[in-house]
Design a protein around this motif. Structure first.
Motif, short mmCIF file in Angstrom:
data_model
loop_
_atom_site.label_atom_id
_atom_site.label_comp_id
_atom_site.label_asym_id
_atom_site.label_seq_id
_atom_site.Cartn_x
_atom_site.Cartn_y
_atom_site.Cartn_z
N SER A 294 21.20 -19.11 -2.58
CA SER A 294 22.25 -19.48 -3.53
C SER A 294 23.62 -19.02 -3.04
O SER A 294 24.61 -19.76 -3.09
N LEU A 295 23.68 -17.78 -2.53
CA LEU A 295 24.94 -17.24 -2.04
C LEU A 295 25.46 -18.06 -0.86
O LEU A 295 26.64 -18.43 -0.80
N LEU A 296 24.57 -18.40 0.08
CA LEU A 296 24.99 -19.15 1.27
C LEU A 296 25.42 -20.57 0.90
O LEU A 296 26.37 -21.10 1.49
N GLU A 297 24.74 -21.18 -0.05
CA GLU A 297 25.14 -22.53 -0.47
C GLU A 297 26.54 -22.53 -1.05
O GLU A 297 27.34 -23.44 -0.77
N HIS A 298 26.86 -21.51 -1.83
CA HIS A 298 28.23 -21.41 -2.35
C HIS A 298 29.23 -21.24 -1.22
O HIS A 298 30.31 -21.85 -1.22
N ARG A 299 28.87 -20.42 -0.24
CA ARG A 299 29.82 -20.11 0.83
C ARG A 299 30.04 -21.30 1.76
O ARG A 299 31.07 -21.38 2.43
N LEU A 300 29.09 -22.21 1.82
CA LEU A 300 29.28 -23.39 2.66
C LEU A 300 30.30 -24.36 2.07
O LEU A 300 30.69 -25.33 2.73
N HIS A 301 30.75 -24.11 0.86
CA HIS A 301 31.83 -24.89 0.25
C HIS A 301 33.21 -24.30 0.56
O HIS A 301 34.23 -24.89 0.20
N ASP A 302 33.24 -23.13 1.21
CA ASP A 302 34.50 -22.44 1.44
C ASP A 302 35.40 -23.29 2.33
O ASP A 302 34.95 -23.82 3.36
N PRO A 303 36.67 -23.46 1.98
CA PRO A 303 37.57 -24.24 2.84
C PRO A 303 37.88 -23.56 4.16
O PRO A 303 38.33 -24.21 5.11
N ASP A 304 37.64 -22.25 4.26
CA ASP A 304 37.95 -21.51 5.48
C ASP A 304 36.84 -21.75 6.52
O ASP A 304 35.69 -21.39 6.29
N PRO A 305 37.16 -22.34 7.68
CA PRO A 305 36.11 -22.65 8.66
C PRO A 305 35.42 -21.41 9.23
O PRO A 305 34.22 -21.44 9.49
N GLU A 306 36.15 -20.31 9.40
CA GLU A 306 35.52 -19.10 9.94
C GLU A 306 34.44 -18.60 8.99
O GLU A 306 33.38 -18.14 9.42
N ARG A 307 34.72 -18.67 7.70
CA ARG A 307 33.72 -18.20 6.73
C ARG A 307 32.52 -19.13 6.70
O ARG A 307 31.38 -18.68 6.51
N ARG A 308 32.75 -20.42 6.89
CA ARG A 308 31.60 -21.34 6.93
C ARG A 308 30.76 -21.10 8.18
O ARG A 308 29.53 -21.17 8.13
N VAL A 309 31.42 -20.81 9.31
CA VAL A 309 30.68 -20.48 10.53
C VAL A 309 29.82 -19.24 10.29
O VAL A 309 28.63 -19.19 10.67
N ASN A 310 30.39 -18.23 9.65
CA ASN A 310 29.64 -17.02 9.33
C ASN A 310 28.45 -17.35 8.44
O ASN A 310 27.32 -16.86 8.65
N ALA A 311 28.66 -18.20 7.44
CA ALA A 311 27.58 -18.59 6.53
C ALA A 311 26.50 -19.37 7.26
O ALA A 311 25.30 -19.21 6.98
N LEU A 312 26.89 -20.21 8.20
CA LEU A 312 25.91 -20.98 8.97
C LEU A 312 25.05 -20.05 9.84
O LEU A 312 23.83 -20.24 9.95
N ARG A 313 25.67 -19.05 10.43
CA ARG A 313 24.90 -18.12 11.27
C ARG A 313 23.93 -17.31 10.41
O ARG A 313 22.78 -17.08 10.80
N LEU A 314 24.39 -16.88 9.25
CA LEU A 314 23.49 -16.14 8.36
C LEU A 314 22.38 -17.04 7.83
O LEU A 314 21.25 -16.59 7.63
N SER A 315 22.70 -18.30 7.60
CA SER A 315 21.66 -19.25 7.17
C SER A 315 20.59 -19.39 8.23
O SER A 315 19.38 -19.41 7.93
N ASP A 316 21.01 -19.49 9.48
CA ASP A 316 20.06 -19.59 10.59
C ASP A 316 19.15 -18.36 10.62
O ASP A 316 17.92 -18.48 10.72
N GLN A 317 19.72 -17.17 10.51
CA GLN A 317 18.92 -15.94 10.52
C GLN A 317 17.94 -15.91 9.36
O GLN A 317 16.79 -15.50 9.51
#
Length: 685
Positions: A294-317
């Motif tokens: 749930s937390l990662l899904e919310h963060r993938l809506h973030d307009p900041d690309p660096e934060r989305r990259v961080n969320a994508l890496r955490l999603s992968d893990q």
């Protein structure tokens, strides 16, 4: 400063590279007026006196001088030295508290632990040091090494009230939470909760929220994603944070200096600390997969690309290490493939590259990217574009999706980097005629250039011919095998037998060559030749003597695998399999049990072995689950073990302490096999 430094017999002490006679020069380098000399001394010291976290007698001898250095505010660059002291203390504390090592090598760790623990209060005045790095190190050191929990907590709370720098406030909060986690201090949890709700700035509130969740997640996890995103938005708009000044130190002949020269200079960000905080938040939710999703899904809506990259890496893990319902998260990751920012697209492709069947919700997004890039991208001259395309094409291929076919065909024609694709060709037999020309052309071309018969591209082509059953390549495969025999190239013989085994009766013309290889002195070649002869003829009288000859050797497990593939026709080998059930080698036990199940269909001998192996080891559970399913009602006693495995939230490989790419597919297979075995057992009970 450093009185008595030269009174120590340093050459009699040791560091990672031998006698420690050079240590005084390193310590004096710490107090040099030249920043380059200070950096060189720090790296030199870290590499030798604290090599990879180790503690030596020379490390212990340095401790008084390091304490003297960090408490002198006239010395520049004390922050890295203070962090070095914390690192030495952390290594020493972990080794001593581990308690299992009583060797002489442990003595320096115990000595360092006592010295730093006894001097822990020396860090207290440094909480108000002008240097922010020193303040941060002091907070961490007090939390780690002081025995007076209440006093240190009071110091940390007091300092937080006046600390002006957000990075240091975060460190103070983390240090207090670290102490509370060890001392079970409920007052800290309450204090963090109040800060999370009422602190003046959103960064401090986020840090308090993260560490409150570390200590007691229940009060905070409801709607955590929305709460976190709201705080991130506040942080983006908060005016009082400042970016760290650019690192404009001159080049030094150190690893740090080289990295500084080579690495691209990122744009300075006032909220650069957010990534670490969000990683800590993700770690704090370990075991709560639904909340993390749930937390990662919310963060993938973030307009900041660096934060989305961080969320994508955490999603992968998360996906690689935990089981859960990832459909919506993976669909959202697929959506990031269409992002305008290159770094986001690449992070999304990387997150999907090793998700195998779980990538299905993102299939359309992946295929769209593959089709738009075009098959020629497999060999694109730009390495970054090439790697991105290959990653996406392999993800689509792993789904068995027909939209991967043009790209896969083009890749086969190039003969380059096809190892990740060829094993997937078995799912594309309906498209066989599209692949066959590429396989035939490449094998024919490779045959003419064979020479000694080695090469990864040829290995991949032989695998492709086998997976697709390209029996039209029989003559070329025979030529390759003949060349390998003449060159006594056993690895290539083994590889060339694979497609013949897959061709079955269509490879009858190669049988004389295969029979000759059945008596090869190389066990892998001999046993694969026996398996190939069985596939071509189905003649157990031909194969059994060869397989039997390898029982009682180190290759007994390979022989057991071949015996099991013969099914009921392997009955003459049962007597040879029985001793393996009590072998000292666990793979012998597992493969023998599997072979007996496949040959006899009986549970009596194999089931106790399977139960013991299941509980003692993690590897091999997929094989055991498949065999237990074959036994049906006779394996009723295995139901609790199967159900316990399905109840585990963490993937098997992560429970074993590994984090390896490619094991997700095996874990998903284990879940499927356990589910199927339970259904088959209960249906027959």
């Amino acid at each position: 400063m450093f009185a008595g430094l030269l009174n120590i017999n340093w050459p009699s002490l040791q560091h990672a590279y031998g006698p420690a006679g050079d240590v005084p020069e390193m310590l004096l380098g710490f107090v040099s007026d030249d920043p380059c000399e200070r950096e060189i001394a720090l790296e030199w010291f870290s590499a030798a006196v604290h090599h990879q976290g180790d503690v030596y007698d020379s490390t212990v001898a340095c401790l008084p001088f390091l304490f003297e250095l960090i408490t002198d505010s006239s010395i520049a660059d004390r922050g890295p030295v203070a962090q070095l002291l914390v690192s030495i203390g952390t290594s020493a504390r972990a080794r001593v508290q581990g308690g299992s090592d009583t060797s002489a090598n442990c003595a320096p760790y115990a000595q360092a632990h006592l010295i730093i623990q006894d001097r822990a209060e020396d860090f207290a005045p440094l909480l108000a040091d002008p240097d922010v790095e020193v303040r941060s190190a002091a907070a961490a050191a007090l939390a780690l090494f002081s025995a007076d929990t209440e006093h240190v907590l009071a110091l940390l709370r007091g300092r937080l009230e006046s600390e002006p720098v957000i990075e240091c406030r975060i460190t103070l909060i983390r240090a207090a939470a670290d102490m509370a986690a060890r001392a079970d201090t409920a007052s800290v949890t309450d204090w963090l909760g109040r800060i999370a709700l009422a602190a003046d700035d959103p960064g401090t509130r986020l840090a308090a929220l993260v560490h409150a969740i570390r200590l007691a997640p229940e009060p905070w996890v409801d709607d955590l994603g929305a709460k976190t995103v709201a705080l991130l938005q506040e942080i983006s708009e908060y005016p009082s944070y400042t970016a760290a000044p650019p690192d404009d130190r001159p080049f030094t002949p150190t690893l740090s200096g080289m990295l500084r020269e080579l690495a691209p200079k990122p744009a300075a960000r006032a909220d650069a600390w957010i990534g670490d905080l969000l990683c800590e938040l993700d770690n704090a939710l370990t075991g709560r997969t639904a909340d993390r999703i749930s937390l990662l899904e919310h963060r993938l809506h973030d307009p900041d690309p660096e934060r989305r990259v961080n969320a994508l890496r955490l999603s992968d893990q998360l996906i690689q290490s935990w089981r859960g319902s990832f459909e919506h998260l993976i669909d959202m990751i697929g959506g990031q493939l269409r992002a305008p920012e290159r770094e986001v697209r690449h992070a999304a492709a990387e997150a999907l590259s090793d998700t195998y069947g779980l990538a299905a919700p993102a299939a359309d997004a992946l295929a769209e990217q593959v089709v738009s890039a075009g098959p020629e991208s497999w060999c694109h001259p730009d390495e970054e574009i090439r790697a991105h395309y290959q990653r996406m094409l392999c993800a689509v291929a792993r789904l068995g999706d027909a939209r991967a076919v043009p790209g896969m065909v083009a890749a086969l024609y190039t003969g380059r980097d096809t190892g990740r694709l060829v094993r997937r060709l078995g799912a594309y037999t309906a498209h066989r005629r599209e692949f066959v020309p590429a396989v035939l052309e490449q094998i024919a071309e490779t045959t003419r250039e064979l020479g000694g018969g080695d090469g990864t591209s040829l290995d991949n082509l032989l695998t492709a011919a086998g997976c697709l059953g390209v029996h039209e390549a029989l003559q070329d495969v025979q030529r390759i095998l003949d060349a390998a025999i003449r060159a006594e190239h056993y690895p290539m013989m083994y590889k060339a037998l694979y497609p013949l085994k897959c061709f079955g009766q269509a490879a009858a013309a190669a049988l004389p060559m295969v029979i000759e290889l059945m008596w090869s002195p190389n066990p892998s070649v001999a046993l694969r030749a026996a398996e190939t002869a069985w596939s071509i003829t189905g003649d157990s009288d031909l194969v059994v003597p060869v397989v039997r000859s390898w029982f009682g050797t180190e290759e007994a497990d390979q022989a057991a695998v071949v015996a099991g593939k013969m099914g009921e026709q392997g009955t003459p080998l049962v007597e040879s399999l029985l001793p393996l059930l009590t072998s000292d080698e666990r793979w012998n036990r597992i493969t023998a049990g599997e072979a007996l199940v496949r040959i006899t269909g009986e549970a009596e001998l194999a089931l106790p072995v399977f139960a013991a192996e299941w509980q003692e080891h993690t590897h091999g559970r997929d094989t055991i689950a498949e065999c237990v399913g074959m036994l049906g009602a006779a394996a009723e006693s295995f139901l609790p073990l199967l159900r316990d495995e399905l109840a585990e939230p963490q993937r098997l490989i992560a429970r074993a302490g590994f984090a390896m790419s490619g094991f997700l597919e095996r874990d998903e297979k284990l879940v499927t096999l356990c589910t199927s075995a339970i259904a088959r057992i209960t249906a027959q009970v």
